[in-house]
Design a protein around this motif. Structure first.
Motif, PDB file in Angstrom:
ATOM      1  N   HIS A   1      41.771  35.040  36.618  1.00  0.00           N
ATOM      2  CA  HIS A   1      40.487  35.429  37.196  1.00  0.00           C
ATOM      3  C   HIS A   1      39.350  35.364  36.186  1.00  0.00           C
ATOM      4  O   HIS A   1      39.525  35.629  35.008  1.00  0.00           O
ATOM      5  CB  HIS A   1      40.550  36.757  37.951  1.00  0.00           C
ATOM      6  CG  HIS A   1      40.816  37.991  37.149  1.00  0.00           C
ATOM      7  ND1 HIS A   1      39.822  38.682  36.501  1.00  0.00           N
ATOM      8  CD2 HIS A   1      41.951  38.685  36.928  1.00  0.00           C
ATOM      9  CE1 HIS A   1      40.344  39.752  35.917  1.00  0.00           C
ATOM     10  NE2 HIS A   1      41.633  39.782  36.142  1.00  0.00           N
TER      11      HIS A   1
ATOM     12  N   ASP B   1      42.129  40.834  29.918  1.00  0.00           N
ATOM     13  CA  ASP B   1      42.020  40.892  31.380  1.00  0.00           C
ATOM     14  C   ASP B   1      40.811  40.089  31.804  1.00  0.00           C
ATOM     15  O   ASP B   1      39.725  40.623  31.890  1.00  0.00           O
ATOM     16  CB  ASP B   1      41.933  42.358  31.806  1.00  0.00           C
ATOM     17  CG  ASP B   1      42.004  42.554  33.305  1.00  0.00           C
ATOM     18  OD1 ASP B   1      42.278  41.590  34.015  1.00  0.00           O
ATOM     19  OD2 ASP B   1      41.781  43.685  33.759  1.00  0.00           O
ATOM     20  N   ASN B   2      40.940  38.805  32.053  1.00  0.00           N
ATOM     21  CA  ASN B   2      42.139  38.003  32.139  1.00  0.00           C
ATOM     22  C   ASN B   2      41.843  36.578  31.656  1.00  0.00           C
ATOM     23  O   ASN B   2      42.488  35.629  32.024  1.00  0.00           O
ATOM     24  CB  ASN B   2      42.609  38.062  33.615  1.00  0.00           C
ATOM     25  CG  ASN B   2      43.713  37.138  34.008  1.00  0.00           C
ATOM     26  OD1 ASN B   2      43.515  36.259  34.822  1.00  0.00           O
ATOM     27  ND2 ASN B   2      44.877  37.307  33.421  1.00  0.00           N
TER      28      ASN B   2
ATOM     29  N   GLU C   1      38.086  39.567  41.117  1.00  0.00           N
ATOM     30  CA  GLU C   1      39.349  40.321  41.078  1.00  0.00           C
ATOM     31  C   GLU C   1      39.111  41.795  40.807  1.00  0.00           C
ATOM     32  O   GLU C   1      39.798  42.659  41.341  1.00  0.00           O
ATOM     33  CB  GLU C   1      40.285  39.723  40.014  1.00  0.00           C
ATOM     34  CG  GLU C   1      41.721  40.205  40.117  1.00  0.00           C
ATOM     35  CD  GLU C   1      41.999  41.519  39.412  1.00  0.00           C
ATOM     36  OE1 GLU C   1      43.035  42.148  39.707  1.00  0.00           O
ATOM     37  OE2 GLU C   1      41.193  41.944  38.559  1.00  0.00           O
ATOM     38  N   GLU C   2      38.124  42.089  39.967  1.00  0.00           N
ATOM     39  CA  GLU C   2      37.978  43.459  39.485  1.00  0.00           C
ATOM     40  C   GLU C   2      37.304  44.424  40.463  1.00  0.00           C
ATOM     41  O   GLU C   2      37.602  45.607  40.461  1.00  0.00           O
ATOM     42  CB  GLU C   2      37.206  43.473  38.155  1.00  0.00           C
ATOM     43  CG  GLU C   2      37.921  42.764  37.005  1.00  0.00           C
ATOM     44  CD  GLU C   2      39.164  43.506  36.540  1.00  0.00           C
ATOM     45  OE1 GLU C   2      39.448  44.605  37.047  1.00  0.00           O
ATOM     46  OE2 GLU C   2      39.862  42.959  35.677  1.00  0.00           O
TER      47      GLU C   2
ATOM     48  N   GLU D   1      48.364  37.145  36.599  1.00  0.00           N
ATOM     49  CA  GLU D   1      48.427  38.237  35.623  1.00  0.00           C
ATOM     50  C   GLU D   1      49.386  39.330  36.108  1.00  0.00           C
ATOM     51  O   GLU D   1      49.812  39.322  37.257  1.00  0.00           O
ATOM     52  CB  GLU D   1      47.031  38.826  35.407  1.00  0.00           C
ATOM     53  CG  GLU D   1      46.484  39.528  36.641  1.00  0.00           C
ATOM     54  CD  GLU D   1      45.129  40.175  36.412  1.00  0.00           C
ATOM     55  OE1 GLU D   1      44.805  40.507  35.272  1.00  0.00           O
ATOM     56  OE2 GLU D   1      44.392  40.340  37.396  1.00  0.00           O
TER      57      GLU D   1
HETATM   58 ZN   LIG Z   1      42.805  41.452  35.749  1.00  0.00          ZN
END
Ligand SMILES: [Zn+2]
Length: 465
Positions: free
Chosen positions: A97, A129-130, A163-164, A190
């Protein structure tokens, strides 16, 4: 015999010539891409992931890899790219991501978007991340393309937005509007790690399942009244008793293929006391005492045993001398992948056993439920084999208690595996982990991950000559 042997040698040498990469050069280029995307601020919200998408598009198109920019929101683009195989196996999907969580720059030793190299580490928001995974996946595609590597299956690259903080412009959009372009037998994303403790690589954790975020409110009602005359019917009193009951409750334990294998394997790798506890989970007589121990001392492993409940918001009352007629608590419920939620809510009602308190399921349902990915497949065995080869460690399947974007892919039947680079267990506690006020990754860990992924693809995707 001689002929077989020389044929074997020839094949082995051919493989080496065609597929053994020049790692020194590759590491240098991998670092370049990694730093370049770390320097693009994609903190989410708002994301602005299109900056990363455009970078990837440029890099891929320079090498003749066709790119689809898939954007529900023009500022929040996803990238899809595909290298074609001979179609004898179904595709494999590599996911990373593009967005990161927010930063408080004042807390950082190095500016959070500088991607500063120091002491073998790269420091930046997104280092763990990530963006490491996006960079490793970029490099993998370039290596396959430049090496003109013959493939038994298509290799699909996806870097996703959102994604977050919101899956709508990212994985949800891709799964709903671009499914034929990303549909694959299996994906790597991930969610895993290679655990190092005290400088020693111990084992690889591969995420094969995840719990599903669900929720409920406890709503307690009773007569209101004057605060000078306390009443046993006080809504806050009933609510607090109900909270205590569900929060201390030990919901029914149920293992699936992933968690069974996890506790069995962890037992073989743990010190005696812990090993005995993990083994005792399989003994109905001993398990309750172990669960009590885990509830007190090891909330992560305890949560893997059952659907869990955490009371996280409480509200009720408005004036010191008024007994309120209503009070409520919001529960964070993390369900096992196969939980029957109506039945679980009924069980909660029995545990609470108070007509003054209602369990009101809410419609929190950010990610769909899905069965665990299998651990008896060619794909999983190739992950195990690559971990043995690159790190000399065993692989342990794991169910994460938190949710990931793989839920959307698993829900459509894709077998998804959460993988990750080697990380020192102690590093997160020092404040250098994902979402911390600092984030860093060893360059060596990034490099090793790429070797892992290359070995994995060698077994599952590359045509054996
Ligand atoms: Zn992530």
């Amino acid at each position: 015999m001689r002929r077989t042997l020389s044929l074997f040698l020839l094949v082995a040498c051919g493989l080496t010539r065609a597929q053994s990469p020049d790692w020194t050069k590759i590491y240098a280029e991998l670092l370049t891409h990694y730093q370049a995307i770390l320097r693009l601020d994609t903190t989410d919200p708002p994301g602005n992931e299109t900056k990363v998408a455009e970078y990837i598009q440029k890099v891929f198109e320079q090498d003749g890899i066709p790119v689809t920019i898939a954007a529900k929101d023009p500022a929040r683009a996803n990238v899809i790219a595909r290298l074609r195989g001979n179609g004898s196996k179904r595709p494999i999907l590599l996911v990373g991501h593009e967005d990161t969580v927010q930063v408080d720059p004042a807390k950082w030793i190095f500016p959070p978007f500088s991607a500063t190299r120091d002491g073998g580490y790269v420091y930046a928001r997104g280092a763990i991340d990530n963006k490491w995974q996006v960079a490793a996946n970029i490099m993998t595609m370039l290596m396959l393309k430049r090496g003109n590597v013959a493939l038994d299956r298509d290799v699909i690259f996806v870097s996703e937005a959102g994604e977050e903080a919101s899956t709508a412009p990212g994985i949800e959009y891709l799964a709903n509007e671009h499914w034929p372009e990303i549909d694959a037998e299996a994906c790597l994303a991930e969610g895993g790690t290679v655990r190092r403790e005290g400088g020693q690589v111990r084992f690889a954790l591969t995420q094969t399942a995840e719990k599903i975020p669900r929720g409920a409110k406890l709503v307690s009602t009773g007569p209101s009244g004057h605060g000078s005359r306390p009443m046993r019917t006080n809504a806050i009193l009933h609510l607090s008793q109900a909270i205590e009951k569900v929060a201390l409750w030990d919901p029914p334990m149920r293992l699936n293929d992933t968690t069974r294998a996890y506790f069995e394997k962890m037992a073989t790798l743990s010190p005696a006391g812990q090993a005995a506890r993990f083994n005792a989970l399989f003994d109905a007589a001993k398990a309750p005492a172990v669960r009590e121990y885990l509830a007190e001392n090891d909330p992560g492993n305890y949560s893997m045993l059952h659907t869990s409940i955490s009371p996280n918001i409480v509200s009720g009352g408005f004036q010191v001398n008024v007994i309120p007629s209503q009070a409520e608590a919001t529960l964070d419920i993390r369900a096992l992948p196969d939980e029957d939620m109506p039945a679980f809510y009924d069980l909660m009602r029995k545990v609470i056993a108070d007509p003054a308190v209602k369990v009101v399921p809410n419609d929190r349902n950010e990610r769909p439920g899905s069965a665990p990915s299998r651990i008896d497949t060619e794909i999983y065995r190739a992950i195990e084999s690559a971990n043995r080869k690159v790190y000399q460690v065993p692989t342990i399947p794991q169910m994460s208690t938190g949710a990931t974007d793989m839920a959307f892919l698993r829900a459509k039947g894709m077998q998804c595996y959460g993988v990750g680079p080697a990380a020192d267990m102690e590093d997160a506690a020092k404040g250098f982990g994902a979402h911390s006020d600092q984030e860093r990754l060893l360059e060596d860990s990034l490099n090793k991950y790429l070797e892992f992924q290359w070995d994995f693809l060698t077994s599952v995707a590359m045509t054996k000559r």
